[in-house]
Write an enzyme that holds these catalytic residues in place. Structure first.
Site, PDB file in Angstrom:
ATOM      1  CG  ASN A   8      -1.843   1.367   1.414  1.00 43.87           C
ATOM      2  OD1 ASN A   8      -1.933   1.828   0.510  1.00 43.87           O
ATOM      3  ND2 ASN A   8      -2.457   1.302   2.646  1.00 43.87           N
ATOM      4  CE  LYS A  10      -0.344   3.502   4.751  1.00 44.05           C
ATOM      5  NZ  LYS A  10      -0.311   3.611   6.069  1.00 44.05           N
ATOM      6  CG  HIS A  95      -6.358   2.216   4.789  1.00 39.87           C
ATOM      7  ND1 HIS A  95      -5.755   3.361   5.378  1.00 39.87           N
ATOM      8  CD2 HIS A  95      -5.076   1.282   4.856  1.00 39.87           C
ATOM      9  CE1 HIS A  95      -4.491   2.925   6.083  1.00 39.87           C
ATOM     10  NE2 HIS A  95      -4.173   1.698   5.612  1.00 39.87           N
ATOM     11  CD  GLU A  97      -3.274   5.854   6.471  1.00 36.55           C
ATOM     12  OE1 GLU A  97      -3.199   5.855   5.100  1.00 36.55           O
ATOM     13  OE2 GLU A  97      -2.301   5.287   7.138  1.00 36.55           O
ATOM     14  CD  GLU A 166      -4.083  -2.117   7.542  1.00 35.44           C
ATOM     15  OE1 GLU A 166      -2.903  -2.344   6.945  1.00 35.44           O
ATOM     16  OE2 GLU A 166      -4.722  -1.140   6.869  1.00 35.44           O
ATOM     17  N   GLY A 172       1.874   2.542  11.001  1.00 38.28           N
ATOM     18  CA  GLY A 172       2.975   3.487  10.749  1.00 38.28           C
ATOM     19  C   GLY A 172       4.128   3.728  11.828  1.00 38.28           C
ATOM     20  CB  SER A 214       4.526  -1.342  12.468  1.00 36.90           C
ATOM     21  OG  SER A 214       3.713  -0.123  12.684  1.00 36.90           O
TER      22      SER A 214
END
Ligand code: PGA
Length: 254
Positions: A8, A10, A95, A97, A166, A172, A214
């Site tokens: 991904n 992003k 996702h 985000e 996730e 991250g 991560s």
């Protein structure tokens, strides 16, 4: 089941030249590994051009998001059939985000249904923002996210689904901050149980369940084997060809 590894990217990188370099780096390794299916999810704007650089079967492409209508007056949106028509086979849906930008469970559900109808495989992202080990509330929350994302999806369409778990608190960071494999295992069992309640155990076992948050070379093996997942959704470590290739190699030999 082949291991499924999704890169991904992003909102990276900034230019098509960098995107091509990264893709070519990964392709060199990914196209030689028969034990993993590698999926690259670049920004929309690079998808068609990268797609043209590869004709084999071991590397697939994903959209990072999708709209739920097929076409029409929806400025700025991309439909499932547009993705399908340029040779994309996966799409990431829901996702965290995107959820943070306002995407609701209902919207996630519409996107999942539209993607499956168009013949894409929807990688449905779920994850709790915090974990309180005393009351197990996160488990109820996660089961609810699975159920609402798949509402109205018939058993025949289940092969068009993968679940990516996730935990938001683990995204991250670095391998030390990722989830511990034994905790992951418990969550994977819950996801499979939730799927089995609706679709039966045999069908539920065929749905790839991935982990994201991560993932780096250091924790790839333990999360795969002790966490009992079928693969990963990799964020920051997928932006370096050598780092992502290391993850692919470890997954391949696991
Ligand atoms: P990360 O991102 O690997 O950088 O934690 C994972 C994701 O958000 O999909």
């Amino acid at each position: 089941m082949k291991k499924l590894l999704i890169a991904n990217w992003k909102m990276n990188p900034e230019s098509i030249a960098e995107a091509k370099n990264l893709f070519m780096d990964v392709k060199k390794v990914a196209s030689r590994l028969n034990g993993v299916e590698t999926v690259i999810a670049p920004p929309y704007i690079f998808l068609a051009e990268l797609r043209r650089l590869y004709t084999g079967k071991r590397v697939m492409f994903a959209g990072q998001d999708v709209f739920w209508e097929e076409k029409g007056a929806f400025t700025g949106e991309i439909s499932p059939s547009m993705l399908k028509n340029i040779g994309v086979s996966y799409v990431i849906v829901g996702h965290s985000e995107r959820r943070a930008l306002g995407e609701s469970d209902e919207i996630v559900n519409q996107k999942v249904l539209a993607s499956a109808r168009a013949g894409l495989r929807a990688v449905v992202c779920i994850g709790e923002s915090t974990r309180d080990h005393t009351d197990g509330a996160h488990l109820i929350f996660l089961a609810g996210q699975v159920e609402s994302a798949l509402a109205g999806l018939g058993g025949k369409m289940l092969s068009r689904i993968a679940i990516a778990y996730e935990p938001i608190w683990a995204i991250g960071k670095s391998a030390e901050d990722a989830m511990r494999p034994f905790e992951l295992h418990e969550t994977v069992l819950l996801i499979r149980k939730t799927l089995a309640r609706k679709y039966g155990k045999a069908h539920a076992m065929r749905v790839p369940v991935l982990y994201g948050g991560s993932v780096e070379k250091e924790n790839t093996l333990s999360l795969l084997t002790d966490g009992a997942v079928n693969g990963f959704l990799v964020g920051h470590a997928s932006l370096s060809g050598p780092k992502f290739n290391d993850i692919l190699r470890v997954a391949h030999s696991a």
